[in-house]
Design a protein around this motif. Structure first.
Motif, mmCIF file in Angstrom:
data_model
loop_
_atom_site.group_PDB
_atom_site.id
_atom_site.type_symbol
_atom_site.label_atom_id
_atom_site.label_comp_id
_atom_site.label_asym_id
_atom_site.label_seq_id
_atom_site.Cartn_x
_atom_site.Cartn_y
_atom_site.Cartn_z
ATOM 1 N N GLN A 47 -76.199 15.555 -25.322
ATOM 2 C CA GLN A 47 -77.100 14.686 -25.800
ATOM 3 C C GLN A 47 -77.931 13.976 -24.674
ATOM 4 O O GLN A 47 -78.293 12.807 -24.334
ATOM 5 N N ASN A 48 -78.211 15.101 -23.763
ATOM 6 C CA ASN A 48 -79.176 14.832 -22.554
ATOM 7 C C ASN A 48 -80.667 14.591 -23.185
ATOM 8 O O ASN A 48 -81.450 14.339 -22.177
ATOM 9 N N HIS A 49 -80.810 14.714 -24.568
ATOM 10 C CA HIS A 49 -82.105 14.320 -25.120
ATOM 11 C C HIS A 49 -82.184 13.049 -25.341
ATOM 12 O O HIS A 49 -83.448 12.401 -25.507
ATOM 13 N N ASN A 50 -81.382 11.953 -25.073
ATOM 14 C CA ASN A 50 -81.365 10.543 -25.082
ATOM 15 C C ASN A 50 -81.750 10.086 -26.309
ATOM 16 O O ASN A 50 -82.407 9.185 -26.400
ATOM 17 N N LYS B 120 -88.452 19.803 -25.325
ATOM 18 C CA LYS B 120 -88.858 20.157 -23.948
ATOM 19 C C LYS B 120 -87.489 20.935 -23.225
ATOM 20 O O LYS B 120 -87.834 22.030 -22.478
ATOM 21 N N LEU B 121 -86.455 20.299 -23.435
ATOM 22 C CA LEU B 121 -85.327 21.352 -23.035
ATOM 23 C C LEU B 121 -85.101 22.596 -23.426
ATOM 24 O O LEU B 121 -84.751 23.869 -22.860
ATOM 25 N N ILE B 122 -85.615 22.948 -24.662
ATOM 26 C CA ILE B 122 -85.657 24.121 -25.336
ATOM 27 C C ILE B 122 -86.426 25.243 -24.703
ATOM 28 O O ILE B 122 -86.346 26.303 -24.463
ATOM 29 N N ASP B 123 -87.656 24.448 -24.307
ATOM 30 C CA ASP B 123 -88.587 25.206 -23.801
ATOM 31 C C ASP B 123 -88.296 25.690 -22.373
ATOM 32 O O ASP B 123 -88.517 26.825 -21.952
ATOM 33 N N ILE B 124 -87.491 24.770 -21.648
ATOM 34 C CA ILE B 124 -87.284 24.980 -20.456
ATOM 35 C C ILE B 124 -85.999 26.290 -20.576
ATOM 36 O O ILE B 124 -86.084 27.203 -19.681
ATOM 37 N N ALA B 125 -85.256 26.275 -21.375
ATOM 38 C CA ALA B 125 -84.175 27.038 -21.713
ATOM 39 C C ALA B 125 -84.797 28.470 -21.825
ATOM 40 O O ALA B 125 -84.181 29.483 -21.411
ATOM 41 N N ALA B 126 -85.927 28.584 -22.763
ATOM 42 C CA ALA B 126 -86.484 29.828 -22.995
ATOM 43 C C ALA B 126 -87.575 30.397 -21.858
ATOM 44 O O ALA B 126 -88.054 31.320 -22.149
ATOM 45 N N THR C 97 -81.289 19.273 -17.689
ATOM 46 C CA THR C 97 -81.569 17.915 -17.992
ATOM 47 C C THR C 97 -83.085 18.087 -17.640
ATOM 48 O O THR C 97 -83.292 18.889 -16.775
ATOM 49 N N LEU C 98 -84.034 17.133 -17.811
ATOM 50 C CA LEU C 98 -85.380 17.106 -17.363
ATOM 51 C C LEU C 98 -85.297 16.482 -15.928
ATOM 52 O O LEU C 98 -86.096 16.860 -15.013
ATOM 53 N N SER C 99 -84.242 15.489 -15.678
ATOM 54 C CA SER C 99 -84.311 14.900 -14.332
ATOM 55 C C SER C 99 -82.675 14.443 -14.187
ATOM 56 O O SER C 99 -82.335 13.707 -15.039
ATOM 57 N N ARG C 100 -82.220 14.721 -13.020
ATOM 58 C CA ARG C 100 -80.711 14.344 -12.765
ATOM 59 C C ARG C 100 -80.933 12.808 -12.707
ATOM 60 O O ARG C 100 -79.800 12.265 -12.662
ATOM 61 N N THR C 101 -82.124 12.005 -12.511
ATOM 62 C CA THR C 101 -82.155 10.633 -12.413
ATOM 63 C C THR C 101 -82.338 9.907 -13.822
ATOM 64 O O THR C 101 -82.170 8.464 -13.759
ATOM 65 N N MET C 102 -82.306 10.699 -14.876
ATOM 66 C CA MET C 102 -82.368 9.914 -16.180
ATOM 67 C C MET C 102 -81.299 9.178 -16.366
ATOM 68 O O MET C 102 -80.121 9.443 -15.941
ATOM 69 N N LYS C 103 -81.413 8.228 -17.253
ATOM 70 C CA LYS C 103 -80.344 7.428 -17.555
ATOM 71 C C LYS C 103 -79.431 8.086 -18.664
ATOM 72 O O LYS C 103 -79.895 8.986 -19.655
ATOM 73 N N GLY C 104 -78.253 8.061 -18.741
ATOM 74 C CA GLY C 104 -77.364 8.827 -19.347
ATOM 75 C C GLY C 104 -76.264 9.483 -18.426
ATOM 76 O O GLY C 104 -76.278 9.818 -17.248
ATOM 77 N N SER C 105 -75.032 9.465 -19.118
ATOM 78 C CA SER C 105 -73.783 9.834 -18.329
ATOM 79 C C SER C 105 -73.541 11.227 -17.697
ATOM 80 O O SER C 105 -73.095 11.524 -17.025
ATOM 81 N N ASP C 106 -74.364 12.186 -18.793
ATOM 82 C CA ASP C 106 -74.237 13.633 -18.192
ATOM 83 C C ASP C 106 -75.342 14.251 -17.381
ATOM 84 O O ASP C 106 -75.335 15.200 -16.760
ATOM 85 N N HIS C 107 -76.452 13.413 -17.017
ATOM 86 C CA HIS C 107 -77.650 13.849 -16.477
ATOM 87 C C HIS C 107 -77.190 14.232 -14.877
ATOM 88 O O HIS C 107 -77.478 15.164 -14.398
ATOM 89 N N ALA C 108 -76.395 13.358 -14.193
ATOM 90 C CA ALA C 108 -75.947 13.740 -12.860
ATOM 91 C C ALA C 108 -75.340 14.935 -12.681
ATOM 92 O O ALA C 108 -75.317 15.507 -11.675
#
Length: 352
Positions: free
Chosen positions: A18-21, A29-35, A242-253
């Protein structure tokens, strides 16, 4: 296809969870990065990339007690005033999951869903899921396991918060109908401390479950642990992105950003090539270095024509294209056919 398509390599899963927030545009965007292509700038090779993208679907009616749902949620990562409001904000609809599935497949990625309760299985009626994932917390969710056990589907199960007995029981339930079940070693700590990871669980699980594919789901900081897991026999690697480890959300870090994803996949692909086989023998790739750098029999003093060669005259010098030390008995005690200067490689034909 799923993990079996990687016949001789690691099946890499980029986990969105759920890092899509709660935002489908972030999810895409995360799919694009994975590809993205994995290009090794050192070797000039395009390496095999990410194999699959993974999302999570919850049925909030089956998720929480009333007390847990309505308690105030004051975490800095909260997306709502109560835990239920927080969870609702992070949930994508089945229609959105379908859109993401089609987008991922158009990018050449397998699509994996973590399904968290029996009610989530209705997603399978609309979404083409290549693999179903069971989260560590649901290894003891017998109600869910029994429903999944009825399906003819490939399943991956994480073992981050269960005992071996619980894991064995879960696998037995899933195998009530024939299917492929893969097991991931995992530590449910976010982020996981290195001293708690215990990568030697991977060969242990391979011994305990010889008929199953064993992998590793990583929650550590950085990229070194997944590559190390591959050296111990992990055939599936899962890592949060994740797009950024600083994003809000418990799994981003405990996730990796695009640069980190590129690096970890590159390193894993190169580790795959480096593993080789359980043997130790001369590799012809070292032939040029051996000829240039290893040593051969040589003279440390000059020898005149007709003079007898003594062992004390011998030394070892590069290059390695001459006689070995073990061949000295064929020339020691023999007379030189010609003058031989010091620091010269010796040949059998130099002696009578």
């Amino acid at each position: 296809m799923a993990w079996s398509k990687r016949k001789n390599g690691v099946y890499f899963i980029a986990e969105v969870g759920q890092n899509h927030n709660g935002d489908i545009l972030i999810a895409k965007k995360l799919i694009d990065i994975a590809a993205m292509p994995i290009f090794d700038y050192f070797t000039g090779e395009v390496l095999p990339g990410v194999d699959a993208i993974k999302f999570t679907k919850r049925n909030l009616d089956e998720e929480l007690t009333d007390e847990a749902a309505h308690q105030p949620y004051t975490s800095p990562h909260a997306f709502g005033a109560t835990y239920l409001e927080h969870r609702k904000a992070l949930e994508l609809s089945i229609e959105q999951h379908k859109e993401l599935e089609e987008y991922a497949h158009s990018k050449g990625l397998d699509f994996i869903e973590t399904l968290c309760s029996p009610g989530c299985l209705k997603l399978l009626d609309e979404v083409k899921v290549d693999i179903i994932k069971i989260a560590s917390r649901d290894v003891t969710n017998i109600v869910l396991l029994e429903e999944l056990g009825k399906l003819n589907a490939q399943i991956i199960i994480s073992s981050g918060m269960c005992t071996m007995e619980e894991l064995r029981d879960a696998v037995k339930i899933l195998l009530r109908t024939p299917k492929e079940v893969a097991i991931l070693h995992c530590i449910s700590e976010y982020p996981a401390k290195y001293e708690n990871i215990n990568l030697l669980s991977i060969p242990f699980l391979k011994e305990q479950f010889p008929d199953h594919t064993i992998g590793y789901s990583d929650h550590s900081i950085g990229i070194v642990v997944p590559a190390a897991a591959v050296t111990l026999g992990a055939f599936i690697i899962e890592k949060h992105i994740t797009l950024s480890r600083t994003m809000k959300g418990s799994d981003h870090a405990c996730s990796i950003e695009p640069e980190g994803l590129w690096r970890v996949v590159r390193d894993i692909r190169n580790v795959e090539k480096s593993l080789g086989s359980k043997t130790k023998q001369f590799n012809t790739a070292a032939q040029a270095a051996r000829e240039k750098l290893s040593r051969s029999l040589a003279l440390q003093v000059s020898l005149s024509k007709g003079e007898t060669l003594e062992e004390s005259y011998l030394c070892m010098r590069s290059p390695g294209t001459g006689m070995s030390w073990n061949e000295q008995n064929s020339i020691v005690g023999k007379k030189a056919k010609k003058d031989i200067p010091a620091n010269s490689l010796l040949k059998r034909s130099d002696f009578e």
